[in-house]
Design a protein around this motif. Sequence first.
Motif, PDB file in Angstrom:
ATOM      1  N   MET A 147       0.885  -1.203  -0.209  1.00 49.23           N
ATOM      2  CA  MET A 147      -0.126  -0.060   0.089  1.00 49.23           C
ATOM      3  C   MET A 147       0.859   1.196  -0.078  1.00 49.23           C
ATOM      4  O   MET A 147       1.733   1.229   0.709  1.00 49.23           O
ATOM      5  CB  MET A 147      -0.924   0.120   1.099  1.00 49.23           C
ATOM      6  N   THR A 191      -0.966   3.951   0.534  1.00 51.27           N
ATOM      7  CA  THR A 191      -1.491   4.738   1.788  1.00 51.27           C
ATOM      8  C   THR A 191      -2.331   3.660   2.575  1.00 51.27           C
ATOM      9  O   THR A 191      -2.514   2.651   2.049  1.00 51.27           O
ATOM     10  CB  THR A 191      -2.559   5.774   0.935  1.00 51.27           C
ATOM     11  N   THR A 194      -4.461   1.591   4.043  1.00 48.69           N
ATOM     12  CA  THR A 194      -6.140   1.227   3.933  1.00 48.69           C
ATOM     13  C   THR A 194      -6.040  -0.429   4.350  1.00 48.69           C
ATOM     14  O   THR A 194      -5.271  -0.958   3.941  1.00 48.69           O
ATOM     15  CB  THR A 194      -6.550   1.399   2.736  1.00 48.69           C
TER      16      THR A 194
END
Length: 121
Positions: free
Chosen positions: A101, A103, A105
């Motif tokens: 990832m 970001t 999540t």
Amino acid sequence: QVQLVESGGGLVQPGGSLRLSCAASGSIFSINAMGWYRQAPGKQRELVAAISRGGSINYADSVKGRFTISRDNAKNTVYLQMNSLQPEDTAIYYCAADRYMATMTGAPNFWGQGTQVTVSS
């Protein structure tokens, strides 16, 4: 295997500051996002801030303007500068990292052991 070790937690009065550090070791080549979560008593663990290897940053609304996340890729270390701390910031703060990832999540691949931050007068 990636190991994450947090440091810098402690007791601080309202309005004070702390800086958390998280050093990553092990198989770190593929790590993308690193970040900080926190969990207060009786509450769900929540994302505080995250930063990608390329420097993209996200903050929780509750900490915008007060906390700053940064990353030193050469040292494999992520930091969280916490200013204007309030009692509601009291929690165990966990460092996290993910291989895929950009970001944070979902659930990250790797977690640190946590460091306690207590804000009290």
